[in-house]
Design a protein around this motif. Structure first.
Motif, PDB file in Angstrom:
ATOM      1  N   GLU A  19     -10.352   9.456   7.323  1.00 11.73           N
ATOM      2  CA  GLU A  19      -8.926   9.558   7.002  1.00 11.73           C
ATOM      3  C   GLU A  19      -8.164  10.222   8.144  1.00 11.73           C
ATOM      4  O   GLU A  19      -7.049   9.832   8.487  1.00 11.73           O
ATOM      5  N   ARG A  53      -8.294   0.971   1.000  1.00  7.07           N
ATOM      6  CA  ARG A  53      -7.153   1.858   0.737  1.00  7.07           C
ATOM      7  C   ARG A  53      -6.559   1.586  -0.648  1.00  7.07           C
ATOM      8  O   ARG A  53      -6.209   2.512  -1.374  1.00  7.07           O
ATOM      9  N   ALA A  54      -6.455   0.314  -1.005  1.00  3.20           N
ATOM     10  CA  ALA A  54      -5.887  -0.034  -2.306  1.00  3.20           C
ATOM     11  C   ALA A  54      -6.748   0.530  -3.441  1.00  3.20           C
ATOM     12  O   ALA A  54      -6.225   1.111  -4.396  1.00  3.20           O
ATOM     13  N   LEU A 111       0.832  -1.209   0.000  1.00  4.23           N
ATOM     14  CA  LEU A 111       0.000   0.000   0.000  1.00  4.23           C
ATOM     15  C   LEU A 111       0.865   1.257   0.000  1.00  4.23           C
ATOM     16  O   LEU A 111       0.537   2.252  -0.647  1.00  4.23           O
ATOM     17  N   ASP A 112       1.998   1.211   0.715  1.00  2.00           N
ATOM     18  CA  ASP A 112       2.946   2.348   0.711  1.00  2.00           C
ATOM     19  C   ASP A 112       3.491   2.579  -0.698  1.00  2.00           C
ATOM     20  O   ASP A 112       3.582   3.710  -1.165  1.00  2.00           O
ATOM     21  N   GLU A 145      -8.868   3.055  -3.269  1.00  3.51           N
ATOM     22  CA  GLU A 145      -8.796   4.522  -3.238  1.00  3.51           C
ATOM     23  C   GLU A 145      -7.506   5.037  -3.871  1.00  3.51           C
ATOM     24  O   GLU A 145      -7.468   6.113  -4.456  1.00  3.51           O
ATOM     25  N   GLN A 146      -6.420   4.250  -3.734  1.00  3.59           N
ATOM     26  CA  GLN A 146      -5.125   4.682  -4.265  1.00  3.59           C
ATOM     27  C   GLN A 146      -4.899   4.221  -5.703  1.00  3.59           C
ATOM     28  O   GLN A 146      -3.815   4.387  -6.251  1.00  3.59           O
ATOM     29  N   GLY A 147      -5.931   3.641  -6.308  1.00  3.35           N
ATOM     30  CA  GLY A 147      -5.851   3.356  -7.738  1.00  3.35           C
ATOM     31  C   GLY A 147      -5.459   1.957  -8.156  1.00  3.35           C
ATOM     32  O   GLY A 147      -5.133   1.736  -9.322  1.00  3.35           O
ATOM     33  N   THR A 170       5.357   7.174  -8.607  1.00  2.00           N
ATOM     34  CA  THR A 170       4.995   8.194  -9.595  1.00  2.00           C
ATOM     35  C   THR A 170       4.948   7.581 -11.002  1.00  2.00           C
ATOM     36  O   THR A 170       4.828   8.287 -11.984  1.00  2.00           O
ATOM     37  N   LEU A 176       2.168   1.689  -3.527  1.00  2.00           N
ATOM     38  CA  LEU A 176       1.069   2.179  -4.365  1.00  2.00           C
ATOM     39  C   LEU A 176       0.857   3.676  -4.163  1.00  2.00           C
ATOM     40  O   LEU A 176       0.654   4.427  -5.113  1.00  2.00           O
ATOM     41  N   GLU A 177       0.958   4.109  -2.919  1.00  7.86           N
ATOM     42  CA  GLU A 177       0.737   5.519  -2.573  1.00  7.86           C
ATOM     43  C   GLU A 177       1.880   6.414  -3.060  1.00  7.86           C
ATOM     44  O   GLU A 177       1.657   7.527  -3.524  1.00  7.86           O
ATOM     45  N   LYS A 178       3.114   5.898  -2.987  1.00  6.67           N
ATOM     46  CA  LYS A 178       4.297   6.724  -3.269  1.00  6.67           C
ATOM     47  C   LYS A 178       4.698   6.774  -4.738  1.00  6.67           C
ATOM     48  O   LYS A 178       5.277   7.751  -5.192  1.00  6.67           O
TER      49      LYS A 178
END
Length: 198
Positions: free
Chosen positions: A140, A90-91, A63-64, A93-95, A70, A66-68
């Motif tokens: 959140e 969370r996954a 998840l980290d 939501e983060q695409g 670019t 995925l979030e970070k």
């Protein structure tokens, strides 16, 4: 040819995935990483079509990563042994384009990779049931509070981190504990981890 990167900290499973997927004529395995930091570094420097990303890994979680990341081209399929609704939410939501259980059949995984590469979303049916039956009850901001508690931060440090007063943090924590029905910080963090909220 679909270029695939595998991030999985369990060596046997990573090897099995690499071997099975290499048998598909339209797949090319471009790399295998054993932790989130390796995956993040690779994705920032290489062109990849589909990433198979273990949710729970050392250094950085899936998840980290995925979030970070670019890397705009890559599409992500999360792999997990846990049907925790918090992780799933969370996954999505983060695409993440896919969220599958690790015990999925190799045929199902291969077909899912092709679908995701073509722009579709693929989620394990078992996870959809869990997700809709147990939606995450925290906001959140409350998730951020729980992350601060997990790090062992005191109210004063949390207040500085979130740019709020100590009194406000105290009130937020009191409301949060009441909401999720716990008595203290330790119980709150334990419950949050169990349910995949943090």
């Amino acid at each position: 040819m679909i270029r695939i990167y595998i991030a999985e900290d369990q060596g046997l499973l990573a090897g099995a995935l690499e071997t099975l997927l290499s048998l598909e004529e339209d797949f090319q395995i471009v790399g295998v990483g054993k932790n989130g930091a390796q995956a993040y570094s690779f994705l920032e420097n290489h062109s990849v079509d589909v990433v198979l990303l273990d949710v729970e890994m050392p250094e950085l979680t899936g998840l980290d990563v995925l979030e970070k990341t670019t890397n705009q081209h890559a599409k992500f399929i999360m792999l997990t042994t846990f049907s925790k609704p918090g992780y799933f939410r969370r996954a999505v939501e983060q695409g993440a384009s896919g969220y599958l259980l690790k015990d999925s059949s190799s045929d199902f995984l291969a077909e899912s990779i092709r679908k995701v590469d073509a722009g579709e979303k693929v989620y394990a049916p078992e996870l959809m049931t869990v997700f809709f039956s147990d939606l995450v009850p925290i906001s959140e901001r409350e998730r951020l509070l729980l992350k601060c508690l997990e790090s062992g931060m005191e109210n004063k440090e949390i207040a500085q981190e979130l740019h709020l007063s100590k009194g406000t943090i105290r009130n937020y924590l009191s409301d949060l504990f009441h909401k999720i029905e716990v008595k203290n910080r330790t119980e709150a963090v334990s419950l949050a981890k169990t349910n995949g909220w943090i």
